[in-house]
Motif scaffolding. Structure first.
Motif, PDB file in Angstrom:
ATOM      1  N   LEU A   1     -71.390  54.036 -92.736  1.00  0.00           N
ATOM      2  CA  LEU A   1     -72.335  53.358 -93.619  1.00  0.00           C
ATOM      3  C   LEU A   1     -73.152  52.308 -92.859  1.00  0.00           C
ATOM      4  O   LEU A   1     -74.376  52.239 -93.002  1.00  0.00           O
ATOM      5  CB  LEU A   1     -71.599  52.718 -94.797  1.00  0.00           C
ATOM      6  N   GLU A   2     -72.492  51.520 -92.035  1.00  0.00           N
ATOM      7  CA  GLU A   2     -73.199  50.499 -91.256  1.00  0.00           C
ATOM      8  C   GLU A   2     -74.225  51.137 -90.321  1.00  0.00           C
ATOM      9  O   GLU A   2     -75.346  50.639 -90.168  1.00  0.00           O
ATOM     10  CB  GLU A   2     -72.207  49.647 -90.472  1.00  0.00           C
ATOM     11  N   GLU A   3     -73.854  52.254 -89.713  1.00  0.00           N
ATOM     12  CA  GLU A   3     -74.772  52.948 -88.809  1.00  0.00           C
ATOM     13  C   GLU A   3     -75.987  53.486 -89.572  1.00  0.00           C
ATOM     14  O   GLU A   3     -77.119  53.408 -89.090  1.00  0.00           O
ATOM     15  CB  GLU A   3     -74.037  54.083 -88.095  1.00  0.00           C
ATOM     16  N   LEU A   4     -75.767  54.028 -90.765  1.00  0.00           N
ATOM     17  CA  LEU A   4     -76.875  54.543 -91.570  1.00  0.00           C
ATOM     18  C   LEU A   4     -77.804  53.422 -92.025  1.00  0.00           C
ATOM     19  O   LEU A   4     -79.031  53.565 -91.983  1.00  0.00           O
ATOM     20  CB  LEU A   4     -76.345  55.311 -92.784  1.00  0.00           C
ATOM     21  N   VAL A   5     -77.231  52.304 -92.457  1.00  0.00           N
ATOM     22  CA  VAL A   5     -78.045  51.162 -92.896  1.00  0.00           C
ATOM     23  C   VAL A   5     -78.891  50.664 -91.721  1.00  0.00           C
ATOM     24  O   VAL A   5     -80.083  50.378 -91.873  1.00  0.00           O
ATOM     25  CB  VAL A   5     -77.156  50.035 -93.470  1.00  0.00           C
ATOM     26  N   GLU A   6     -78.303  50.617 -90.541  1.00  0.00           N
ATOM     27  CA  GLU A   6     -79.039  50.168 -89.359  1.00  0.00           C
ATOM     28  C   GLU A   6     -80.130  51.180 -88.986  1.00  0.00           C
ATOM     29  O   GLU A   6     -81.274  50.810 -88.711  1.00  0.00           O
ATOM     30  CB  GLU A   6     -78.083  49.988 -88.179  1.00  0.00           C
ATOM     31  N   TYR A   7     -79.795  52.455 -88.992  1.00  0.00           N
ATOM     32  CA  TYR A   7     -80.736  53.511 -88.621  1.00  0.00           C
ATOM     33  C   TYR A   7     -81.962  53.507 -89.536  1.00  0.00           C
ATOM     34  O   TYR A   7     -83.091  53.648 -89.078  1.00  0.00           O
ATOM     35  CB  TYR A   7     -80.040  54.871 -88.661  1.00  0.00           C
TER      36      TYR A   7
ATOM     37  N   ILE B   1     -72.547  46.408 -98.133  1.00  0.00           N
ATOM     38  CA  ILE B   1     -71.604  47.328 -97.490  1.00  0.00           C
ATOM     39  C   ILE B   1     -70.322  47.381 -98.329  1.00  0.00           C
ATOM     40  O   ILE B   1     -69.812  48.449 -98.641  1.00  0.00           O
ATOM     41  CB  ILE B   1     -71.278  46.888 -96.037  1.00  0.00           C
ATOM     42  N   SER B   2     -69.839  46.227 -98.728  1.00  0.00           N
ATOM     43  CA  SER B   2     -68.583  46.134 -99.474  1.00  0.00           C
ATOM     44  C   SER B   2     -68.625  46.898-100.799  1.00  0.00           C
ATOM     45  O   SER B   2     -67.739  47.719-101.084  1.00  0.00           O
ATOM     46  CB  SER B   2     -68.252  44.664 -99.724  1.00  0.00           C
ATOM     47  N   SER B   3     -69.657  46.645-101.606  1.00  0.00           N
ATOM     48  CA  SER B   3     -69.726  47.326-102.903  1.00  0.00           C
ATOM     49  C   SER B   3     -69.967  48.827-102.736  1.00  0.00           C
ATOM     50  O   SER B   3     -69.420  49.631-103.493  1.00  0.00           O
ATOM     51  CB  SER B   3     -70.816  46.709-103.781  1.00  0.00           C
ATOM     52  N   SER B   4     -70.744  49.194-101.742  1.00  0.00           N
ATOM     53  CA  SER B   4     -70.998  50.612-101.493  1.00  0.00           C
ATOM     54  C   SER B   4     -69.725  51.326-101.061  1.00  0.00           C
ATOM     55  O   SER B   4     -69.460  52.453-101.492  1.00  0.00           O
ATOM     56  CB  SER B   4     -72.081  50.779-100.430  1.00  0.00           C
ATOM     57  N   LEU B   5     -68.932  50.676-100.209  1.00  0.00           N
ATOM     58  CA  LEU B   5     -67.672  51.281 -99.760  1.00  0.00           C
ATOM     59  C   LEU B   5     -66.726  51.520-100.935  1.00  0.00           C
ATOM     60  O   LEU B   5     -66.093  52.571-101.022  1.00  0.00           O
ATOM     61  CB  LEU B   5     -66.987  50.404 -98.712  1.00  0.00           C
ATOM     62  N   LYS B   6     -66.636  50.560-101.835  1.00  0.00           N
ATOM     63  CA  LYS B   6     -65.768  50.722-103.007  1.00  0.00           C
ATOM     64  C   LYS B   6     -66.177  51.953-103.807  1.00  0.00           C
ATOM     65  O   LYS B   6     -65.343  52.749-104.221  1.00  0.00           O
ATOM     66  CB  LYS B   6     -65.830  49.475-103.905  1.00  0.00           C
ATOM     67  N   PHE B   7     -67.489  52.114-104.027  1.00  0.00           N
ATOM     68  CA  PHE B   7     -67.987  53.258-104.783  1.00  0.00           C
ATOM     69  C   PHE B   7     -67.757  54.566-104.028  1.00  0.00           C
ATOM     70  O   PHE B   7     -67.260  55.548-104.598  1.00  0.00           O
ATOM     71  CB  PHE B   7     -69.478  53.077-105.080  1.00  0.00           C
ATOM     72  N   LEU B   8     -68.088  54.594-102.757  1.00  0.00           N
ATOM     73  CA  LEU B   8     -67.982  55.824-101.967  1.00  0.00           C
ATOM     74  C   LEU B   8     -66.537  56.291-101.805  1.00  0.00           C
ATOM     75  O   LEU B   8     -66.274  57.497-101.752  1.00  0.00           O
ATOM     76  CB  LEU B   8     -68.630  55.637-100.596  1.00  0.00           C
ATOM     77  N   ARG B   9     -65.611  55.345-101.733  1.00  0.00           N
ATOM     78  CA  ARG B   9     -64.199  55.721-101.562  1.00  0.00           C
ATOM     79  C   ARG B   9     -63.619  56.398-102.797  1.00  0.00           C
ATOM     80  O   ARG B   9     -62.652  57.143-102.696  1.00  0.00           O
ATOM     81  CB  ARG B   9     -63.376  54.492-101.179  1.00  0.00           C
TER      82      ARG B   9
END
Length: 80
Positions: free
Chosen positions: A18-24, A46-54
């Motif tokens: 996710l961090e790599e995509l946000v940076e890209y 990043i935090s809220s997105s990770l919770k949803f994606l997991r």
């Protein structure tokens, strides 16, 4: 002899993807243009997105698919 996985996602953590995509893409706004997911458009982090994606398999699959696409683009453009 150790067997190495050819899967580019093998051993790659979701937060790193996710961090790599946000940076890209230069932020969540451009990333949300690629994948229309509410966690990327409404107060994204990043935090809220990770919770949803997991907990949402279809969304995680889309993110992983986009990540593989970005890896191919970088390789094609000589970025890797």
């Amino acid at each position: 002899m150790e067997h190495q996985s050819k899967d580019p996602l093998h051993g790659k953590r979701l937060d790193a993807i996710l961090e790599e995509l946000v940076e890209y893409y230069g932020g969540f706004e451009k990333l949300s243009e690629q994948i229309s997911i509410k966690c990327f458009t409404d107060n994204p982090s990043i935090s809220s997105s990770l919770k949803f994606l997991r907990k949402t398999d279809w969304a995680r699959a889309k993110v992983e698919s986009l990540y593989l696409f970005v890896l191919r683009q970088k390789k094609r453009d000589g970025g890797i």
